[in-house]
Design a protein around this motif. Structure first.
Motif, mmCIF file in Angstrom:
data_model
loop_
_atom_site.group_PDB
_atom_site.id
_atom_site.type_symbol
_atom_site.label_atom_id
_atom_site.label_comp_id
_atom_site.label_asym_id
_atom_site.label_seq_id
_atom_site.Cartn_x
_atom_site.Cartn_y
_atom_site.Cartn_z
ATOM 1 N N ALA A 1 0.820 -1.206 0.000
ATOM 2 C CA ALA A 1 0.000 0.000 0.000
ATOM 3 C C ALA A 1 0.855 1.258 0.000
ATOM 4 O O ALA A 1 0.497 2.273 -0.584
ATOM 5 C CB ALA A 1 -0.937 -0.012 1.207
ATOM 6 N N ALA A 2 1.999 1.225 0.672
ATOM 7 C CA ALA A 2 2.917 2.361 0.713
ATOM 8 C C ALA A 2 4.313 1.868 0.352
ATOM 9 O O ALA A 2 4.691 0.745 0.680
ATOM 10 C CB ALA A 2 2.918 2.998 2.102
ATOM 11 N N ALA A 3 5.080 2.700 -0.323
ATOM 12 C CA ALA A 3 6.421 2.309 -0.763
ATOM 13 C C ALA A 3 7.368 2.198 0.430
ATOM 14 O O ALA A 3 7.437 3.104 1.261
ATOM 15 C CB ALA A 3 6.959 3.314 -1.771
ATOM 16 N N VAL A 4 8.100 1.093 0.509
ATOM 17 C CA VAL A 4 9.083 0.877 1.567
ATOM 18 C C VAL A 4 10.467 0.865 0.937
ATOM 19 O O VAL A 4 10.732 0.098 0.010
ATOM 20 C CB VAL A 4 8.832 -0.458 2.303
ATOM 21 C CG1 VAL A 4 9.858 -0.636 3.421
ATOM 22 C CG2 VAL A 4 7.425 -0.515 2.860
ATOM 23 N N HIS A 5 11.347 1.734 1.421
ATOM 24 C CA HIS A 5 12.720 1.809 0.938
ATOM 25 C C HIS A 5 13.651 1.236 1.996
ATOM 26 O O HIS A 5 13.457 1.459 3.194
ATOM 27 C CB HIS A 5 13.105 3.261 0.646
ATOM 28 C CG HIS A 5 12.251 3.893 -0.413
ATOM 29 N ND1 HIS A 5 12.542 3.798 -1.754
ATOM 30 C CD2 HIS A 5 11.093 4.611 -0.318
ATOM 31 C CE1 HIS A 5 11.618 4.441 -2.444
ATOM 32 N NE2 HIS A 5 10.725 4.941 -1.603
ATOM 33 N N GLN A 6 14.665 0.510 1.535
ATOM 34 C CA GLN A 6 15.537 -0.201 2.457
ATOM 35 C C GLN A 6 16.976 -0.115 1.994
ATOM 36 O O GLN A 6 17.250 -0.156 0.789
ATOM 37 C CB GLN A 6 15.096 -1.663 2.519
ATOM 38 C CG GLN A 6 16.014 -2.599 3.286
ATOM 39 C CD GLN A 6 15.431 -3.990 3.371
ATOM 40 O OE1 GLN A 6 14.407 -4.212 4.003
ATOM 41 N NE2 GLN A 6 16.063 -4.941 2.724
ATOM 42 N N LEU B 1 11.164 -2.302 -1.552
ATOM 43 C CA LEU B 1 10.490 -3.570 -1.295
ATOM 44 C C LEU B 1 9.223 -3.667 -2.129
ATOM 45 O O LEU B 1 8.112 -3.496 -1.627
ATOM 46 C CB LEU B 1 10.170 -3.705 0.201
ATOM 47 C CG LEU B 1 11.393 -3.735 1.125
ATOM 48 C CD1 LEU B 1 10.964 -3.871 2.567
ATOM 49 C CD2 LEU B 1 12.344 -4.843 0.737
ATOM 50 N N ASP B 2 9.411 -3.947 -3.413
ATOM 51 C CA ASP B 2 8.268 -4.073 -4.314
ATOM 52 C C ASP B 2 8.353 -5.332 -5.162
ATOM 53 O O ASP B 2 7.589 -5.503 -6.107
ATOM 54 C CB ASP B 2 8.145 -2.841 -5.209
ATOM 55 C CG ASP B 2 9.403 -2.569 -6.024
ATOM 56 O OD1 ASP B 2 10.373 -3.350 -5.912
ATOM 57 O OD2 ASP B 2 9.425 -1.576 -6.763
ATOM 58 N N ARG B 3 9.316 -6.206 -4.827
ATOM 59 C CA ARG B 3 9.462 -7.475 -5.523
ATOM 60 C C ARG B 3 9.794 -8.571 -4.516
ATOM 61 O O ARG B 3 10.319 -8.276 -3.430
ATOM 62 C CB ARG B 3 10.589 -7.385 -6.567
ATOM 63 C CG ARG B 3 10.277 -6.501 -7.760
ATOM 64 C CD ARG B 3 11.469 -6.404 -8.701
ATOM 65 N NE ARG B 3 12.544 -5.605 -8.126
ATOM 66 C CZ ARG B 3 13.755 -5.491 -8.675
ATOM 67 N NH1 ARG B 3 14.033 -6.135 -9.804
ATOM 68 N NH2 ARG B 3 14.674 -4.739 -8.114
#
Length: 214
Positions: A140-145, A175-177
């Protein structure tokens, strides 16, 4: 720092009880039934019920699917609710440590519990030969790591991209894959994970959506 000192720490039923309460709370905040969360997360209703009652020790892959279904990071499942009186300091003795019952990998929440911050820090110890897979993709929201290797080495697959990382290497990713972690060495790998989640756009509320880490 001695990696084995992390592995020897108590990570038992107390953590399961905290996870159970946290999951119940997050599901309640989102007005989700057990069936609703099961549909979003791809985890059976009966399994979620057992976890929320503290009668099952979930694996990392199950927790990651639940976190994605709730729109939070895996790290936030082990965190406390934000509060105005929270200390900005997290002493090592007070940091939450959890062991994955399937792979044996350990994760430590480093961020001060309850302190408002857009950044989450996690320390992970991945035993030799261990593989951990997270299959969730869109959130739902973009997570950057960003992941920084402190000791040892890992191979990290992000979608179709394979990265071989050794001590001192740092990888930035979104974290989109689906992601897969593997320690191919004969010694534990230890790494630091920093995460941040994009806030909801204007007009969709001002609550921060804390989104996962390995």
């Amino acid at each position: 720092m001695d990696v084995h000192s992390i592995i020897m720490e108590n990570t038992g039923s107390t953590i399961d009880a905290r996870l159970a309460a946290r999951l119940r709370g997050l599901r309640g905040e989102r007005n989700l039934t057990l069936d609703g969360l099961a549909a979003r997360a791809g985890v059976s209703r009966s399994m979620i019920s057992l976890i929320e009652r503290g009668q099952s020790s979930p694996t990392a892959s199950v927790l990651e699917r639940l976190a994605a279904g709730l729109g939070v990071t895996l790290a936030s499942l082990f965190a406390e609710e934000e509060r105005p009186d929270a200390s900005p300091v997290a002493r090592r003795a007070d940091q939450t440590v959890w062991r994955d019952p399937e792979s044996g990998y350990l994760r430590r929440n480093l961020s001060p519990p309850g302190f408002p911050s857009p950044i989450e820090l996690v320390e992970v110890v991945l035993p030799p030969g261990t593989r951990v897979a997270y299959d969730s993709a869109q959130r739902a929201a973009a997570v950057h790591q960003q992941l920084f290797i402190l000791e040892g080495e890992i191979t990290l697959t992000v979608g179709d991209d394979l990265h071989r990382l050794a001590a001192g290497d740092c990888l930035a990713m979104r974290l989109d894959r689906p992601t897969r972690f593997h320690n191919p060495a004969t010694i534990p790998a230890r790494y630091l994970v920093a995460l941040t989640t994009e806030t909801a756009p204007a007009g969709q509320g001002d609550a921060k959506r804390r989104g996962v880490s390995p």
